[in-house]
Design a protein around this motif. Structure first.
Motif, mmCIF file in Angstrom:
data_model
loop_
_atom_site.group_PDB
_atom_site.id
_atom_site.type_symbol
_atom_site.label_atom_id
_atom_site.label_comp_id
_atom_site.label_asym_id
_atom_site.label_seq_id
_atom_site.Cartn_x
_atom_site.Cartn_y
_atom_site.Cartn_z
ATOM 1 N N LEU A 179 7.083 61.860 62.874
ATOM 2 C CA LEU A 179 8.084 62.903 63.160
ATOM 3 C C LEU A 179 9.337 62.238 63.720
ATOM 4 N N PRO A 180 10.117 61.543 62.875
ATOM 5 C CA PRO A 180 11.256 60.760 63.364
ATOM 6 C C PRO A 180 12.358 61.590 64.004
ATOM 7 N N ARG A 181 12.391 62.902 63.745
ATOM 8 C CA ARG A 181 13.407 63.765 64.349
ATOM 9 C C ARG A 181 12.837 64.537 65.541
ATOM 10 N N GLY A 182 11.713 64.072 66.060
ATOM 11 C CA GLY A 182 11.068 64.779 67.162
ATOM 12 C C GLY A 182 11.929 64.890 68.398
ATOM 13 N N GLY A 183 12.702 63.843 68.700
ATOM 14 C CA GLY A 183 13.638 63.876 69.812
ATOM 15 C C GLY A 183 12.978 63.974 71.184
ATOM 16 N N THR A 184 13.793 64.378 72.162
ATOM 17 C CA THR A 184 13.320 64.483 73.547
ATOM 18 C C THR A 184 12.177 65.474 73.673
ATOM 19 N N ALA A 185 12.267 66.592 72.950
ATOM 20 C CA ALA A 185 11.233 67.634 73.038
ATOM 21 C C ALA A 185 9.864 67.076 72.671
ATOM 22 N N MET A 186 9.795 66.293 71.594
ATOM 23 C CA MET A 186 8.511 65.743 71.169
ATOM 24 C C MET A 186 7.962 64.769 72.203
ATOM 25 N N PHE A 227 1.966 67.583 64.677
ATOM 26 C CA PHE A 227 2.332 67.568 66.094
ATOM 27 C C PHE A 227 1.159 67.991 66.962
ATOM 28 N N TRP A 228 0.456 69.047 66.578
ATOM 29 C CA TRP A 228 -0.674 69.529 67.378
ATOM 30 C C TRP A 228 -1.798 68.499 67.451
ATOM 31 N N LEU A 229 -2.033 67.821 66.332
ATOM 32 C CA LEU A 229 -3.055 66.777 66.338
ATOM 33 C C LEU A 229 -2.661 65.629 67.264
ATOM 34 N N LEU A 230 -1.387 65.226 67.190
ATOM 35 C CA LEU A 230 -0.906 64.151 68.046
ATOM 36 C C LEU A 230 -0.948 64.557 69.517
ATOM 37 N N LEU A 231 -0.653 65.821 69.797
ATOM 38 C CA LEU A 231 -0.700 66.317 71.175
ATOM 39 C C LEU A 231 -2.124 66.254 71.733
ATOM 40 N N ILE A 232 -3.098 66.677 70.925
ATOM 41 C CA ILE A 232 -4.504 66.615 71.350
ATOM 42 C C ILE A 232 -4.927 65.162 71.555
ATOM 43 N N MET A 233 -4.454 64.282 70.681
ATOM 44 C CA MET A 233 -4.774 62.859 70.831
ATOM 45 C C MET A 233 -4.206 62.304 72.139
ATOM 46 N N MET A 234 -3.005 62.761 72.516
ATOM 47 C CA MET A 234 -2.413 62.298 73.772
ATOM 48 C C MET A 234 -3.222 62.780 74.973
ATOM 49 N N VAL A 235 -3.704 64.025 74.911
ATOM 50 C CA VAL A 235 -4.557 64.534 75.981
ATOM 51 C C VAL A 235 -5.788 63.643 76.138
ATOM 52 N N CYS A 236 -6.409 63.326 75.006
ATOM 53 C CA CYS A 236 -7.630 62.505 75.034
ATOM 54 C C CYS A 236 -7.336 61.067 75.451
ATOM 55 N N ALA A 237 -6.157 60.546 75.070
ATOM 56 C CA ALA A 237 -5.782 59.188 75.469
ATOM 57 C C ALA A 237 -5.630 59.097 76.985
ATOM 58 N N GLY A 238 -4.899 60.062 77.577
ATOM 59 C CA GLY A 238 -4.720 60.071 79.030
ATOM 60 C C GLY A 238 -6.034 60.249 79.770
ATOM 61 N N ALA A 239 -6.884 61.149 79.256
ATOM 62 C CA ALA A 239 -8.174 61.414 79.905
ATOM 63 C C ALA A 239 -9.106 60.213 79.794
ATOM 64 N N LEU A 281 11.546 73.272 69.700
ATOM 65 C CA LEU A 281 10.165 73.552 70.070
ATOM 66 C C LEU A 281 9.475 74.375 68.996
ATOM 67 N N LYS A 282 10.188 75.350 68.444
ATOM 68 C CA LYS A 282 9.603 76.198 67.409
ATOM 69 C C LYS A 282 9.211 75.379 66.188
ATOM 70 N N GLU A 283 10.085 74.443 65.812
ATOM 71 C CA GLU A 283 9.792 73.595 64.649
ATOM 72 C C GLU A 283 8.589 72.684 64.929
ATOM 73 N N LEU A 284 8.557 72.112 66.132
ATOM 74 C CA LEU A 284 7.428 71.252 66.483
ATOM 75 C C LEU A 284 6.120 72.032 66.500
#
Length: 401
Positions: A329-336, A212-224, A203-206
């Motif tokens: 982020l190919p090493r994002g894993g379950t956390a990502m 990652f933060w940009l992709l996270l915001i994009m996911m919020v907007c995609a769901g909304a 989590l700290k690395e992500l």
């Protein structure tokens, strides 16, 4: 073994149909709940918010327990909970002092199952051997849409033939889908996202990565962007445009789902011939136009057409963002994947909630509520551009705090 993994992918496709059932069956009953149990519009809004809010919490908690219990057990448990929630929906409102509390508890149970599915289905498909991961991901998410279409179409036919008063029978019938698919997952192999001995990002690395933060915001907007229209389409068509429930369900949520599934299936088949970013940019612009059409069109038929076009435009947003994340982020894993699912569910909760809140403040004017939610596709479009800028940076993705 490859044939066995094909069975796993097929089971994952059905798992997204299960998620479509738990997310889209109850919205067809909103007005029925209002009339039968005397539930207000604000309480109906709370059902939507609570459903995706619980899924959001599960997404967050999954970071800590999915890898420990394993994907297979998590997948089976998600299906059992999804079925249990649908079955409880037919019992609890009648036996508890508060019918609304009974519905809320039922929603909570199936929302836990839906949240787990959101976290684990995409990485399982990503881990299965396939020729093109982006195409497989888009095709996977298209099954959510076909599940949505099936829920609306079959439920509408059932209500027409047997009457809306028999909705509990339909809920029981839908519960058989997760039960059957859960049994299928007992039989098929479920691969791990990471190779043996390989460690995913912490989590700290992500949290230290701008991408990652940009992709996270994009996911919020995609769901909304998706759910702000999808969750309210039936109510909007029936109440806001003054057409019958059957016509409203067919022209509203089902048309939305058909066009969304078509978009995802199209990219799932032809995705290797086009750039993902270009497809997402065009889709975002079309989504903005559709929101304006829904909220500003003076003729009801134009608003309904805009609802369908909105489904076409949002199709690539969720799977496209997942694919961009897996590649960047190919090493994002379950956390990502769990955190991205959390972001998506935050959007799924926030989008419809914004629509309901603004609509209530504006005298139950759903058009104005949907207009306000148009901010989400605008932000998604900006996020795509910012991701491309980050890719051009010469030195890594780390954010210097």
């Amino acid at each position: 073994m490859k044939n066995q993994y094909n069975k796993t992918i097929t089971a994952c496709f059905v798992a997204y149909i299960v998620q479509a059932i738990v997310n889209n069956f109850v919205p067809l009953l909103f007005l029925t709940f209002q009339r039968t149990y005397e539930i207000s519009l604000s309480q109906i809004t709370m059902l939507v918010t609570f459903n995706f809010g619980v899924q959001l919490l599960v997404d967050l908690l999954a970071v800590g327990f999915v890898d420990k219990i394993g994907y297979k057990k998590a997948m089976i448990g998600a299906h059992v909970l999804s079925a249990a929630g649908l079955l409880l929906l037919t019992i609890l409102p009648e036996i508890l002092p508060s019918a609304f509390a009974g519905i809320l508890i039922s929603v909570m149970v199936y929302a836990v199952g839906g949240g787990l599915l959101e976290v684990i289905v995409s990485p399982v498909v990503e881990a299965c051997p396939s020729d093109n991961k982006e195409k497989a991901m888009s095709m996977l998410h298209s099954f959510y849409c076909w599940g949505h279409v099936g829920v609306v179409l079959l439920s509408t036919v059932f209500f027409f033939v047997f009457g809306i008063g028999n909705w509990k029978i339909m809920a029981v019938l839908w519960a058989f889908v997760p039960l059957a698919n859960g049994f299928l997952f007992v039989k098929v192999p479920v691969p791990s996202l990471m190779e043996e001995g390989e460690r995913g990002l912490s989590l700290k690395e992500l949290f230290g990565m701008k991408m990652f933060w940009l992709l996270l915001i994009m996911m919020v907007c995609a769901g909304a962007s998706e759910q702000a229209v999808s969750q309210w389409a039936s109510t909007f068509a029936e109440k806001g445009l003054g057409i019958s429930k059957i016509a409203g369900d067919l022209a509203g949520p089902m048309a939305f789902a058909v066009f969304m599934g078509t978009s995802r299936a199209f990219y799932g088949k032809y995705g290797d011939r086009m750039k993902l970013d270009r497809f997402m940019i065009i889709s975002s612009l079309l989504c903005i136009a559709s929101y304006l059409g829904i909220s500003l069109a003076p003729i009801p038929i134009l608003s309904l057409i805009s609802c369908a076009i909105c489904g076409l435009s949002v199709g690539i947003m969720w799977p496209g963002t997942f694919s961009k994340a897996a590649k960047a982020l190919p090493r994002g894993g379950t956390a990502m994947f769990a955190l991205l699912a959390l972001g998506g569910d935050l959007g799924c909760s926030g989008g419809p909630t914004l629509v309901g809140t603004v609509s209530s403040l504006a005298g139950e004017n759903l058009k104005l509520g949907i207009f306000a939610a148009g901010i989400f596709p605008v932000l998604l479009l900006l996020g795509i551009g910012m991701c491309n800028n980050v890719k051009k940076e010469r030195k890594g993705l780390a954010w210097n705090f």
